[in-house]
Design a protein around this motif. Structure first.
Motif, short mmCIF file in Angstrom:
data_model
loop_
_atom_site.label_atom_id
_atom_site.label_comp_id
_atom_site.label_asym_id
_atom_site.label_seq_id
_atom_site.Cartn_x
_atom_site.Cartn_y
_atom_site.Cartn_z
N UNK A 139 33.34 -155.76 -49.25
CA UNK A 139 32.93 -155.73 -50.66
C UNK A 139 32.09 -156.96 -50.99
N UNK A 140 30.99 -156.76 -51.69
CA UNK A 140 30.28 -157.86 -52.34
C UNK A 140 30.98 -158.07 -53.67
N UNK A 141 31.51 -159.27 -53.88
CA UNK A 141 32.39 -159.53 -55.01
C UNK A 141 31.99 -160.80 -55.74
N UNK A 142 31.72 -160.66 -57.02
CA UNK A 142 31.38 -161.80 -57.88
C UNK A 142 32.48 -161.95 -58.93
N UNK A 143 33.08 -163.14 -58.98
CA UNK A 143 34.12 -163.42 -59.98
C UNK A 143 33.75 -164.72 -60.69
N UNK A 144 33.67 -164.65 -62.00
CA UNK A 144 33.32 -165.84 -62.78
C UNK A 144 34.15 -165.86 -64.06
N UNK A 145 34.88 -166.94 -64.25
CA UNK A 145 35.59 -167.14 -65.51
C UNK A 145 34.63 -167.81 -66.48
N UNK A 146 34.29 -167.10 -67.54
CA UNK A 146 33.30 -167.58 -68.49
C UNK A 146 33.88 -168.66 -69.39
N UNK A 147 35.15 -168.52 -69.76
CA UNK A 147 35.87 -169.60 -70.43
C UNK A 147 37.35 -169.33 -70.35
N UNK A 148 38.11 -170.41 -70.34
CA UNK A 148 39.56 -170.30 -70.25
C UNK A 148 40.18 -171.67 -70.16
N UNK A 149 41.43 -171.78 -70.62
CA UNK A 149 42.13 -173.07 -70.63
C UNK A 149 43.47 -173.00 -69.92
N UNK A 150 44.11 -171.85 -69.97
CA UNK A 150 45.44 -171.69 -69.40
C UNK A 150 45.33 -171.15 -67.98
N UNK A 151 45.90 -171.86 -67.02
CA UNK A 151 45.75 -171.49 -65.61
C UNK A 151 46.32 -170.10 -65.32
N UNK A 152 47.46 -169.77 -65.92
CA UNK A 152 48.06 -168.46 -65.72
C UNK A 152 47.10 -167.37 -66.21
N UNK A 153 46.53 -167.56 -67.38
CA UNK A 153 45.61 -166.58 -67.93
C UNK A 153 44.36 -166.43 -67.06
N UNK A 154 43.88 -167.55 -66.54
CA UNK A 154 42.68 -167.51 -65.70
C UNK A 154 42.95 -166.69 -64.44
N UNK A 155 44.04 -166.98 -63.76
CA UNK A 155 44.37 -166.24 -62.54
C UNK A 155 44.57 -164.76 -62.83
N UNK A 156 45.31 -164.46 -63.88
CA UNK A 156 45.63 -163.07 -64.17
C UNK A 156 44.37 -162.29 -64.56
N UNK A 157 43.46 -162.93 -65.27
CA UNK A 157 42.22 -162.25 -65.65
C UNK A 157 41.37 -161.93 -64.43
#
Length: 197
Positions: free
Chosen positions: A147-165
């Motif tokens: 798979x060609x896979x692009x993952x980018x968190x555009x904004x976030x502060x809580x580590x749990x939320x970032x991982x889960x998103x």
């Protein structure tokens, strides 16, 4: 039904995984890393891929081998279950909000593995899991699933939320990409007549 089973045994880990791409999101997951289990459950539930996965690893050393090898085995199982990829949607993306966090995931089931990872965590651990290991998981998964896979968190502060998103975003995009397009059933979604290579 598009199903596969992979068993991977090394001196560092022993992993067994079964997937059903046409499932309901049923899961049975035990890796010995609690937060990682939780993320894999999210991946199963929101992709509707049934995943049964058990892993035993050298957690007395650290979690790296277990997390990476789960990515390898799960990626291989997905690739095997996809077969020659006839009729799949192939491309998909998802924007996944979780409270203050927003992550974008885009993918191509191309047979040409590649990972773009633009995700930063404000903490080094979530529970007992090292946050630097998430990249290792997604890299191993992309490489072995083709798979060609692009993952980018555009904004976030809580580590749990970032991982889960990230995991839920992958799940939603993967769900769309592996879905059979009835208008193109039986066709390879490429002008080359094959995917990969």
């Amino acid at each position: 039904m598009r199903k596969a089973r992979i068993e991977r045994k090394t001196k560092e880990t022993g992993i067994a995984v079964e997937v059903n791409l046409d499932g309901t999101g049923a899961f049975s997951i035990a890796t010995g890393v609690g937060f990682f289990d939780h993320m894999l459950e999210q991946l199963s539930k929101h992709s509707r891929i049934d995943i049964a996965l058990s892993a035993e690893g050298d957690l007395h050393v650290d979690q790296h081998h277990t997390v990476e090898d789960v990515g390898i085995a799960l990626g291989q199982a997905i690739a095997q279950a996809l077969g020659d990829k006839r009729g799949i949607g192939r491309y998909a993306h998802a924007y996944l909000p979780m409270d203050e966090t927003l992550t974008r995931v885009a993918l191509d089931i191309s047979g040409r593995p590649y990972l773009i990872w633009r995700v930063k965590f404000p903490t080094e651990k979530i529970g007992q899991m090292d946050t630097e290991l998430f990249r290792e998981f997604f890299q191993a998964l992309a490489q072995n699933a083709g798979i060609t896979l692009h993952i980018e968190t555009l904004h976030g502060e809580n580590a749990h939320h970032i991982a889960e998103s990230c995991f839920k975003g992958l799940a939603r995009a993967l769900r769309e990409a592996i879905m059979i397009d009835e208008a193109a059933r039986g066709e390879i979604p490429s002008t080359k007549g094959q995917l990969g290579g």
